[in-house]
Design a protein around this motif. Structure first.
Motif, PDB file in Angstrom:
ATOM      1  N   ALA A 151      72.472  69.920  -3.040  1.00  0.00           N
ATOM      2  CA  ALA A 151      72.489  68.621  -3.508  1.00  0.00           C
ATOM      3  C   ALA A 151      74.039  68.014  -3.435  1.00  0.00           C
ATOM      4  CB  ALA A 151      72.019  68.138  -4.800  1.00  0.00           C
ATOM      5  N   GLN A 152      74.808  68.645  -3.839  1.00  0.00           N
ATOM      6  CA  GLN A 152      76.594  68.474  -3.712  1.00  0.00           C
ATOM      7  C   GLN A 152      76.867  68.121  -2.215  1.00  0.00           C
ATOM      8  OE1 GLN A 152      78.801  71.431  -5.522  1.00  0.00           O
ATOM      9  NE2 GLN A 152      80.858  70.511  -5.090  1.00  0.00           N
ATOM     10  N   TYR A 153      76.369  68.926  -1.456  1.00  0.00           N
ATOM     11  CA  TYR A 153      76.927  68.794   0.123  1.00  0.00           C
ATOM     12  C   TYR A 153      75.984  67.651   0.704  1.00  0.00           C
ATOM     13  CZ  TYR A 153      80.854  71.812   0.677  1.00  0.00           C
ATOM     14  OH  TYR A 153      81.860  72.467   0.426  1.00  0.00           O
ATOM     15  N   ALA A 154      74.731  67.447   0.312  1.00  0.00           N
ATOM     16  CA  ALA A 154      73.959  66.365   0.678  1.00  0.00           C
ATOM     17  C   ALA A 154      74.679  65.113   0.313  1.00  0.00           C
ATOM     18  CB  ALA A 154      72.742  66.378   0.263  1.00  0.00           C
ATOM     19  N   SER A 155      75.077  65.093  -0.731  1.00  0.00           N
ATOM     20  CA  SER A 155      76.135  63.726  -1.002  1.00  0.00           C
ATOM     21  C   SER A 155      77.455  63.771  -0.356  1.00  0.00           C
ATOM     22  CB  SER A 155      76.251  63.765  -2.610  1.00  0.00           C
ATOM     23  OG  SER A 155      77.127  64.655  -2.986  1.00  0.00           O
ATOM     24  N   TYR A 156      78.078  64.860  -0.117  1.00  0.00           N
ATOM     25  CA  TYR A 156      79.153  64.941   0.691  1.00  0.00           C
ATOM     26  C   TYR A 156      78.835  64.102   2.228  1.00  0.00           C
ATOM     27  CZ  TYR A 156      81.376  68.013  -2.406  1.00  0.00           C
ATOM     28  OH  TYR A 156      81.928  68.592  -3.692  1.00  0.00           O
ATOM     29  N   PHE A 157      77.830  64.721   2.716  1.00  0.00           N
ATOM     30  CA  PHE A 157      77.329  64.296   4.278  1.00  0.00           C
ATOM     31  C   PHE A 157      76.946  63.083   4.121  1.00  0.00           C
ATOM     32  CE2 PHE A 157      75.907  69.063   4.533  1.00  0.00           C
ATOM     33  CZ  PHE A 157      77.100  69.335   5.073  1.00  0.00           C
ATOM     34  N   ALA A 158      76.124  62.521   3.001  1.00  0.00           N
ATOM     35  CA  ALA A 158      75.939  61.005   3.009  1.00  0.00           C
ATOM     36  C   ALA A 158      77.117  60.174   2.779  1.00  0.00           C
ATOM     37  CB  ALA A 158      74.759  60.873   1.880  1.00  0.00           C
ATOM     38  N   ALA A 159      77.994  60.548   2.195  1.00  0.00           N
ATOM     39  CA  ALA A 159      79.125  59.567   1.911  1.00  0.00           C
ATOM     40  C   ALA A 159      79.983  59.335   3.295  1.00  0.00           C
ATOM     41  CB  ALA A 159      79.963  59.960   0.635  1.00  0.00           C
ATOM     42  N   ALA A 160      80.207  60.649   3.907  1.00  0.00           N
ATOM     43  CA  ALA A 160      81.057  60.979   5.194  1.00  0.00           C
ATOM     44  C   ALA A 160      80.145  59.949   6.198  1.00  0.00           C
ATOM     45  CB  ALA A 160      80.907  62.228   5.415  1.00  0.00           C
ATOM     46  N   GLY A 161      78.972  60.283   6.303  1.00  0.00           N
ATOM     47  CA  GLY A 161      78.074  59.245   7.243  1.00  0.00           C
ATOM     48  C   GLY A 161      78.233  57.586   6.918  1.00  0.00           C
ATOM     49  N   GLU A 162      78.140  57.227   5.884  1.00  0.00           N
ATOM     50  CA  GLU A 162      78.551  55.999   5.496  1.00  0.00           C
ATOM     51  C   GLU A 162      79.851  55.418   5.782  1.00  0.00           C
ATOM     52  OE1 GLU A 162      77.421  54.271   1.669  1.00  0.00           O
ATOM     53  OE2 GLU A 162      75.977  56.105   1.253  1.00  0.00           O
ATOM     54  N   LEU A 163      81.071  56.273   5.393  1.00  0.00           N
ATOM     55  CA  LEU A 163      82.138  55.996   5.912  1.00  0.00           C
ATOM     56  C   LEU A 163      82.469  55.894   7.655  1.00  0.00           C
ATOM     57  CD1 LEU A 163      84.229  58.277   3.581  1.00  0.00           C
ATOM     58  CD2 LEU A 163      84.400  55.778   3.516  1.00  0.00           C
ATOM     59  N   LEU A 164      81.796  56.524   8.104  1.00  0.00           N
ATOM     60  CA  LEU A 164      81.819  56.761   9.700  1.00  0.00           C
ATOM     61  C   LEU A 164      81.318  55.569  10.302  1.00  0.00           C
ATOM     62  CD1 LEU A 164      81.230  60.624  10.304  1.00  0.00           C
ATOM     63  CD2 LEU A 164      83.209  59.482  10.990  1.00  0.00           C
ATOM     64  N   GLU A 165      80.052  55.115   9.689  1.00  0.00           N
ATOM     65  CA  GLU A 165      79.198  53.877  10.329  1.00  0.00           C
ATOM     66  C   GLU A 165      80.244  52.900   9.949  1.00  0.00           C
ATOM     67  OE1 GLU A 165      75.583  54.294   8.261  1.00  0.00           O
ATOM     68  OE2 GLU A 165      74.715  55.529   9.835  1.00  0.00           O
ATOM     69  N   TYR A 166      80.807  52.829   8.830  1.00  0.00           N
ATOM     70  CA  TYR A 166      81.719  51.528   8.287  1.00  0.00           C
ATOM     71  C   TYR A 166      82.961  51.557   9.432  1.00  0.00           C
ATOM     72  CZ  TYR A 166      85.028  48.567   5.896  1.00  0.00           C
ATOM     73  OH  TYR A 166      85.896  47.598   5.688  1.00  0.00           O
ATOM     74  N   GLY A 167      83.491  52.593   9.706  1.00  0.00           N
ATOM     75  CA  GLY A 167      84.524  52.682  10.493  1.00  0.00           C
ATOM     76  C   GLY A 167      84.186  52.236  11.837  1.00  0.00           C
TER      77      GLY A 167
END
Length: 217
Positions: free
Chosen positions: A130-146
Motif C-alpha cells: 500500500a505504501q508503494y502503491a501510494s508513491y507510484f500513484a502520486a508520482a503518476g499524478e505529478l508526471l501527468e501534471y508536468g
C-alpha cells in the motif's frame, strides 16, 4: 486527556491528532515504539479513542503514509512552473522534495523503517504494498501534471515512468540519509531529470476543425 464529561472531538479531528501523534512518536523513537498506547499517550487521548478513530493499527499506518505522501505531492506540484520545459520541471520537483527531506530527514527515515518493520510484522504485512502503491500513484499524478504543464506526452506508460522515478528517488534519498552529501544528491537529481525527460516527447497539437466552406452563390 479526554474523559467523561468532556466535549467529544469530531472523528476527523481525532484521526488527524492521532496521525500527528504517531508521526511524533516514530520521528523520535522509531516505528517499533509506535504502539497504540504510545500514540494515544502522545496525543493525550484514551486508548478507546484510538479504536473509535481507527479499526486497526494497520489502518492508521495507511492513513499516516497517505498524509505524508499528500504533503510531498503538494510541495512538489507547487514547484512545477507551467510553460517551462519538462527537464526543468522534473528537476524543480525533485529539488522541492529534496528540500523537504533536508528539512525533516527523520520523516523519510521513518517511512523506510516503516516498510522494513511492516515486512517483518504479520499484522502490518499489507502496508508495504500500500505504501508503494501510494508513491507510484502520486508520482503518476505529478508526471501527468508536468506533461500537461510543459506540452509533452510520455513515450512509455506513465505508470512505468512513475516506477522509474520512485526507484531513482529512493536511491538518492537513502544515499543522502547515509552520508548527507548534498552535492552528490544534486548530481543524482540531475541524472534523474535527464533520464525522465528523455522519456518525454512533444505533444501533438489537437487537430483544428475544418473551416466551413463559404456557400456558393
Amino acid at each position: 486527556m479526554e474523559g467523561p464529561g468532556m466535549t467529544r472531538v469530531p472523528s476527523d479531528e481525532r484521526r488527524a491528532a492521532l496521525i500527528q501523534a504517531a508521526l511524533a512518536v516514530i520521528d523520535r523513537d522509531g516505528v517499533s515504539a509506535a504502539t497504540t498506547r504510545a500514540i494515544v499517550a502522545e496525543a493525550g487521548m484514551s486508548l478507546a479513542s484510538f479504536h473509535y478513530a481507527f479499526r486497526s493499527r494497520d489502518e492508521m499506518m495507511r492513513e499516516l503514509i497517505a498524509f505524508v505522501v499528500a504533503n510531498e505531492k503538494r510541495v512538489t506540484l507547487a514547484a512545477v512552473a507551467p510553460g517551462t520545459d519538462i527537464r526543468t520541471a522534473v528537476r524543480a520537483g525533485l529539488q522541492a522534495y529534496f528540500d523537504l527531506l533536508v528539512e525533516n530527514p527523520q520523516r523519510e527515515q521513518a517511512l523506510f523503517e516503516l516498510m522494513n518493520y511492516s515486512l517483518r510484522t504479520p499484522e502490518l504485512d499489507a502496508v508495504p504494498a500500500a505504501q508503494y502503491a501510494s508513491y507510484f500513484a502520486a508520482a503518476g499524478e505529478l508526471l501527468e501534471y508536468g506533461a500537461l504543464a510543459t506540452g509533452v506526452t510520455w513515450s512509455r506508460p506513465v505508470q512505468e515512468v512513475a516506477r522509474i522515478l520512485i526507484a531513482i528517488n529512493d536511491g538518492y534519498t537513502l544515499a543522502w540519509l547515509a552520508d548527507r552529501d548534498a552535492v552528490a544528491a544534486g548530481r543524482l537529481m540531475d541524472f534523474a531529470a535527464d533520464t525522465i525527460a528523455a522519456l518525454a516527447r512533444p505533444a501533438r497539437p489537437s487537430p483544428r476543425p475544418a473551416t466551413p466552406q463559404e456557400p456558393q452563390p
